[in-house]
Design an enzyme around this catalytic site. Structure first.
Site, PDB file in Angstrom:
ATOM      1  N   SER A  78      37.807  -5.046  15.177  1.00  0.00           N
ATOM      2  CA  SER A  78      37.657  -4.479  13.597  1.00  0.00           C
ATOM      3  C   SER A  78      37.471  -6.297  13.177  1.00  0.00           C
ATOM      4  O   SER A  78      37.723  -6.983  12.982  1.00  0.00           O
ATOM      5  CB  SER A  78      39.159  -4.535  12.492  1.00  0.00           C
ATOM      6  OG  SER A  78      38.110  -3.822  11.575  1.00  0.00           O
ATOM      7  N   HIS A 134      32.822  -5.024   8.759  1.00  0.00           N
ATOM      8  CA  HIS A 134      32.555  -5.835   7.551  1.00  0.00           C
ATOM      9  C   HIS A 134      31.608  -6.359   6.857  1.00  0.00           C
ATOM     10  O   HIS A 134      30.552  -7.356   7.685  1.00  0.00           O
ATOM     11  CB  HIS A 134      33.654  -7.563   8.270  1.00  0.00           C
ATOM     12  CG  HIS A 134      34.670  -6.720   9.099  1.00  0.00           C
ATOM     13  ND1 HIS A 134      35.810  -7.901  10.035  1.00  0.00           N
ATOM     14  CD2 HIS A 134      35.304  -5.401   8.932  1.00  0.00           C
ATOM     15  CE1 HIS A 134      37.135  -7.543   9.317  1.00  0.00           C
ATOM     16  NE2 HIS A 134      36.858  -5.917   9.992  1.00  0.00           N
ATOM     17  N   ASN A 175      41.800  -8.226  14.552  1.00  0.00           N
ATOM     18  CA  ASN A 175      40.439  -8.652  13.288  1.00  0.00           C
ATOM     19  C   ASN A 175      40.079  -9.305  13.823  1.00  0.00           C
ATOM     20  O   ASN A 175      40.538 -10.867  13.879  1.00  0.00           O
ATOM     21  CB  ASN A 175      41.569  -8.842  11.752  1.00  0.00           C
ATOM     22  CG  ASN A 175      40.856  -9.768  11.115  1.00  0.00           C
ATOM     23  OD1 ASN A 175      40.100  -8.737  10.261  1.00  0.00           O
ATOM     24  ND2 ASN A 175      40.812 -10.636  10.988  1.00  0.00           N
ATOM     25  N   GLU A 176      38.477  -9.281  13.906  1.00  0.00           N
ATOM     26  CA  GLU A 176      37.572 -10.123  13.462  1.00  0.00           C
ATOM     27  C   GLU A 176      37.588 -10.731  15.446  1.00  0.00           C
ATOM     28  O   GLU A 176      36.925 -12.150  14.931  1.00  0.00           O
ATOM     29  CB  GLU A 176      37.402 -11.035  12.766  1.00  0.00           C
ATOM     30  CG  GLU A 176      36.759 -10.449  11.433  1.00  0.00           C
ATOM     31  CD  GLU A 176      36.039 -11.071  10.273  1.00  0.00           C
ATOM     32  OE1 GLU A 176      36.796 -12.301  10.218  1.00  0.00           O
ATOM     33  OE2 GLU A 176      36.319 -10.737   9.270  1.00  0.00           O
ATOM     34  N   CYS A 177      38.628 -10.988  16.599  1.00  0.00           N
ATOM     35  CA  CYS A 177      38.196 -10.683  17.601  1.00  0.00           C
ATOM     36  C   CYS A 177      37.377 -11.046  18.543  1.00  0.00           C
ATOM     37  O   CYS A 177      36.085 -11.897  18.713  1.00  0.00           O
ATOM     38  CB  CYS A 177      39.585 -11.183  18.338  1.00  0.00           C
ATOM     39  SG  CYS A 177      40.774 -11.423  17.469  1.00  0.00           S
TER      40      CYS A 177
END
Length: 822
Positions: free
Chosen positions: A473, A489, A440-442
């Site tokens: 993501s 996102h 997530n969002e890395c």
């Protein structure tokens, strides 16, 4: 002889020490006395046992999270005794299996150190054959302080980019436990999943799998495999069997097992397979899969599980807007409707099957078909995935990395490799999982690429070729959060302070996060506040919103659309409705774009504690107003009105796999029920599509007062209204909504007094009609709905205890939002 299994769940004993003191005092020794230790429950965690024994206040109440900070600074020891009969001790192998240790643990058995652990997400297996003895045995486990341990690792490693508590990324522990913008800082320790001792002769089975590597309507090619752990070289026979009702398909493999780890793989062809479908598209057919291991003339072990047969394709093809991002299940494109799932408690052993089932039932009832298991939480219990398989809930599954750059040195990479292998092997049989995602969002955080671009995809390709893999993501190529390819996102609304009509300008191909905050139910607020704290900007209320200035932001978004509320109860009501209307705006926009946009997943479904957050359902499983508004916006058939410049368009969105003929009614009406314009046209709605069926210039419509008039569109199939929607051309705060005269009739529809039909009627437009049963826990089929003048709506109400019609009438309250007293 099949393996002998001894559960070590149940009562253990627990005590805290200053770091390093437990070992100095001999807490690992066989003869150590546990006088003064408290009883602990396994599976469990330290905070729950301290709470049960009255040693800490409820961390979820008031500001108590700060008062229990000392718990994470201590070293915690668990001990228990167990007896073993001689026949178990004398078996060829004796192992102890820890299904989950959180996190930095050292284990002793009968005073001898067995091993250490540093990953809460995976099982740990230790060979204890030489340590066990007939009769009394003693096991001791030390848990090092999590934050202190991570800070020590961070001090000797490279400094990398991350948000929230920086040391968290150096350990394989649930990242949200260190605090997030919706979660408290409560990093606990403990034996959070089951413990068992397994003894066996000759060999035992490990993971088993049946993977649909090629699927058509005519035949499925299933790759079946099993792990076998052998004590010695032996001739063995493995039988793989797939069954559905009376149908049986099997394959027998004869082989010589080598000492240690063996992997056995073959294939089974299933003719005319019964396919697994997502919710709303077909049945959730599940096959039984059984593996038997035989050797030396006897059954050595057997395992079984359920599997589904279905194909998955992630279609990414160039088009006029960039590149598509469409999930196809069994060849059918699916518009993914759903939400992001976070762990359902800060203290994970409290998440029971009943809580999983309640939440997942609410997912299905809200017309959702996908959940994203977010990368800062956990790999959930098996029952979660079993229920998703049964209910047809697709899972976008992140690996547990979130909002950070993670170490890429060998010590960390080896830990990650073992974790990913264990997770994929445990979960790959579940048809509900349709995508593996690296994190997530890395990528968005400009982290390193070794883990998500090399380590994880290589393991997924080897162990599970049936699912697509996505690196992060959001991820969209050069721009990780591109609106033109990949997933996005969408946080310009809320984090970017853009009003929620800004959603209509986002052409994302797949929205994997978007959201707006609101407070939880008043009963939930009362559970964590004292009376003097029940105002929106009290210290406790602000503390229970973990986003900085979150309550101020809720208030800003609220007064953009509504008048200033008079008290906290009104603020909660209006803010929840405002949250729902914001989400509805985004959902309807992206559904109108079907399949240019191919999915939208709300941040977030649920909560891990009682909190002001983005959730649709609060910690105590109380649905917010937004839950019901989203449920209607996700309906399989949706009529949607949208203002496009100086015109208004009507769209019909269908998730049905058959064409539909109907009649569209379009009206201009006012809040008193007067009709100024009416038109009806026949429409044909193609299967699985979105079409614009009408467009009108506003100047051509008899609209003279936008504060009282609105546009209405409804779709009828035969005499049944299958969808209707309204559009006001002014914000609610500028509308002249008269106080409606709402009446309710109650009729029992279940002889046991558990189900009632409530019929609601109104003389004038009633905004966000809220039904509540005072003092009775109830489930409503719909709520927080707009009711048109001179219309009747039926709502099914279910209660948990037999109740009379009179009791329902007496305790039913009906509320609506109005702006003009009359």
């Amino acid at each position: 002889m099949a393996p002998r299994i001894l559960s070590l769940d149940g009562v253990w004993y627990l005590r805290g020490f200053k770091p390093g003191e437990g070992e100095k005092k001999g807490a690992y020794k066989e003869d150590y006395k546990t006088d003064g230790w408290i009883k602990a429950r396994v599976p469990g965690v330290v905070h729950l046992d301290l709470l049960e024994n009255g040693l800490i206040p409820d961390p979820f109440y008031g500001l108590n999270e700060e008062k229990v900070r000392w718990v994470e600074e201590m070293e915690w020891w668990y001990r228990r005794e167990f007896d073993l009969p001689e026949d178990i001790v004398n078996m060829d192998a004796v192992e102890i299996h820890f299904m989950g240790l959180d996190t930095f643990a050292t284990i002793w058995l009968n005073g001898v150190k067995v091993g250490e652990t540093d990953n809460m997400f995976i099982p740990w297996v230790f060979d204890v054959k030489k340590l066990v003895k007939p009769g009394r045995n003693v096991i001791a486990i030390k848990f090092a302080p999590p934050t202190k341990t991570l800070e020590e690792i961070k001090a000797r490693e490279e400094k990398m980019k991350r948000v929230f508590l920086p040391p968290r990324a150096y350990g394989r522990k649930a990242q949200y436990s260190f605090g997030w913008d919706w979660a408290p800082r409560l990093p606990t320790s403990g034996i959070w999943r089951s413990v068992k001792l397994i003894a066996y002769n000759t060999a035992r089975l490990g993971h088993i799998a049946a993977l649909p590597v090629k699927v058509t309507k005519e035949e499925a090619d299933m790759r079946v495999e099993a792990e076998v752990y052998a004590i010695r070289e032996v001739e063995a026979r493995i039988t793989f069997e797939l069954s559905y009702g009376e149908e049986r398909y099997d394959k027998v493999v004869q082989l010589r097992l080598e000492p240690g780890y063996n992997e056995v793989r073959t294939s089974i062809r299933v003719p005319k397979p019964k396919l697994w479908w997502p919710h709303g598209y077909g049945p959730q057919n599940l096959y039984q899969f059984k593996v038997k291991l035989e050797g030396e003339g006897e059954l050595l072990d057997e395992k079984s599980t359920r599997v589904g047969i279905r194909s998955i394709e992630l279609v990414q093809e160039p088009d006029e807007e960039g590149k598509s991002f469409i999930f196809k299940i069994n060849g059918v494109p699916i518009f993914c409707k759903g939400a992001n799932w976070i762990p359902a408690d800060s203290f994970l052993p409290r998440v029971t099957r009943e809580k999983y089932e309640a939440l997942l039932n609410m997912v299905v009832e809200a017309n959702m078909n996908m959940l994203r298991v977010w990368g800062g939480g956990i790999y959930e219990d098996d029952v979660f995935y079993d229920l998703c398989d049964e209910k047809g809930i697709m899972i976008w599954h992140d690996f547990m990395f979130a909002c950070a750059a993670y170490p890429e040195k060998s010590w960390f990479i080896e830990n990650v490799k073992r974790e990913v292998e264990e997770v994929v092997k445990r979960l790959r049989n579940h048809p509900s999982i349709v995508l593996w995602c690296g994190d997530n969002e890395c990528e968005w955080a400009e982290s390193g690429r070794v883990i998500s671009h090399r380590i994880i995809p290589d393991i997924c390709a080897r162990l599970d070729p049936t699912r697509p893999y996505w690196p992060s993501s959001p991820y969209g190529g050069k721009d990780p959060n591109s609106p033109h390819e990949g997933d996005r996102h969408s946080w310009d609304v809320w984090h970017g302070w853009l009003d929620y009509d800004g959603y209509t300008h986002d052409p994302a191909r797949f929205v994997s996060e978007f959201g707006i905050q609101s407070p939880p139910d008043m009963e939930t607020i009362e559970a964590f506040t004292a009376p003097e704290d029940r105002w929106f900007f009290s210290k406790v209320m602000e503390y229970h919103n973990k986003q900085p200035h979150g309550n101020e932001r809720i208030f800003w978004y609220l007064i953009m659309h509504y008048r200033i509320p008079r008290d906290l109860e009104e603020l909660v009501y209006w803010a929840q409705v405002n949250q729902g209307e914001g989400l509805k705006t985004g959902i309807e926009h992206w559904r109108r774009r079907k399949f240019r946009t191919s999915g939208c997943l709300i941040w977030q479904l649920n909560d891990c504690w009682p909190v002001v957050s983005w959730s649709l359902i609060d910690y105590y499983l109380r649905p917010k107003a937004s839950y019901y508004i989203v449920k209607r916006a996700f309906s399989p058939i949706l009529v949607s009105l949208v203002k496009e410049g100086e015109s208004v368009s009507v769209y019909i969105v269908s998730d049905k796999l058959v064409d539909m003929n109907g009649k569209l009614e379009f009206m201009v009406q006012d809040v008193n029920g007067n009709i100024f314009y009416r038109e009806a046209i026949d429409v044909k709605v193609p299967a699985n599509s979105s079409i614009r069926v009408m467009s009108k210039d506003l100047k051509d419509l008899p609209i003279s007062d936008r504060t009282t008039q609105y546009l209405l569109a409804r779709l009828l199939v035969g005499d049944k209204v299958v969808s209707e929607n309204v559009l006001f051309l002014e914000r609610v705060k500028h509308l002249k909504l008269p106080k409606p005269n709402i009446k309710a009739e109650v009729k029992k529809v279940d002889p046991k007094g558990l189900r009632f039909l409530v019929r609601i009627r109104t003389d004038k437009y009633a905004k966000a009609v809220k039904l509540k049963l005072m003092g009775i826990k109830a489930k409503f089929s719909d709520n927080y709905f707009d009711l048109l003048p001179n219309t009747v709506k039926g709502v099914i109400v279910e209660v948990e205890e037999p109740t009379s019609e009179e009791e329902i009438r007496r305790k039913l309250t009906v509320t609506s939002i109005y702006t003009v007293e009359q």
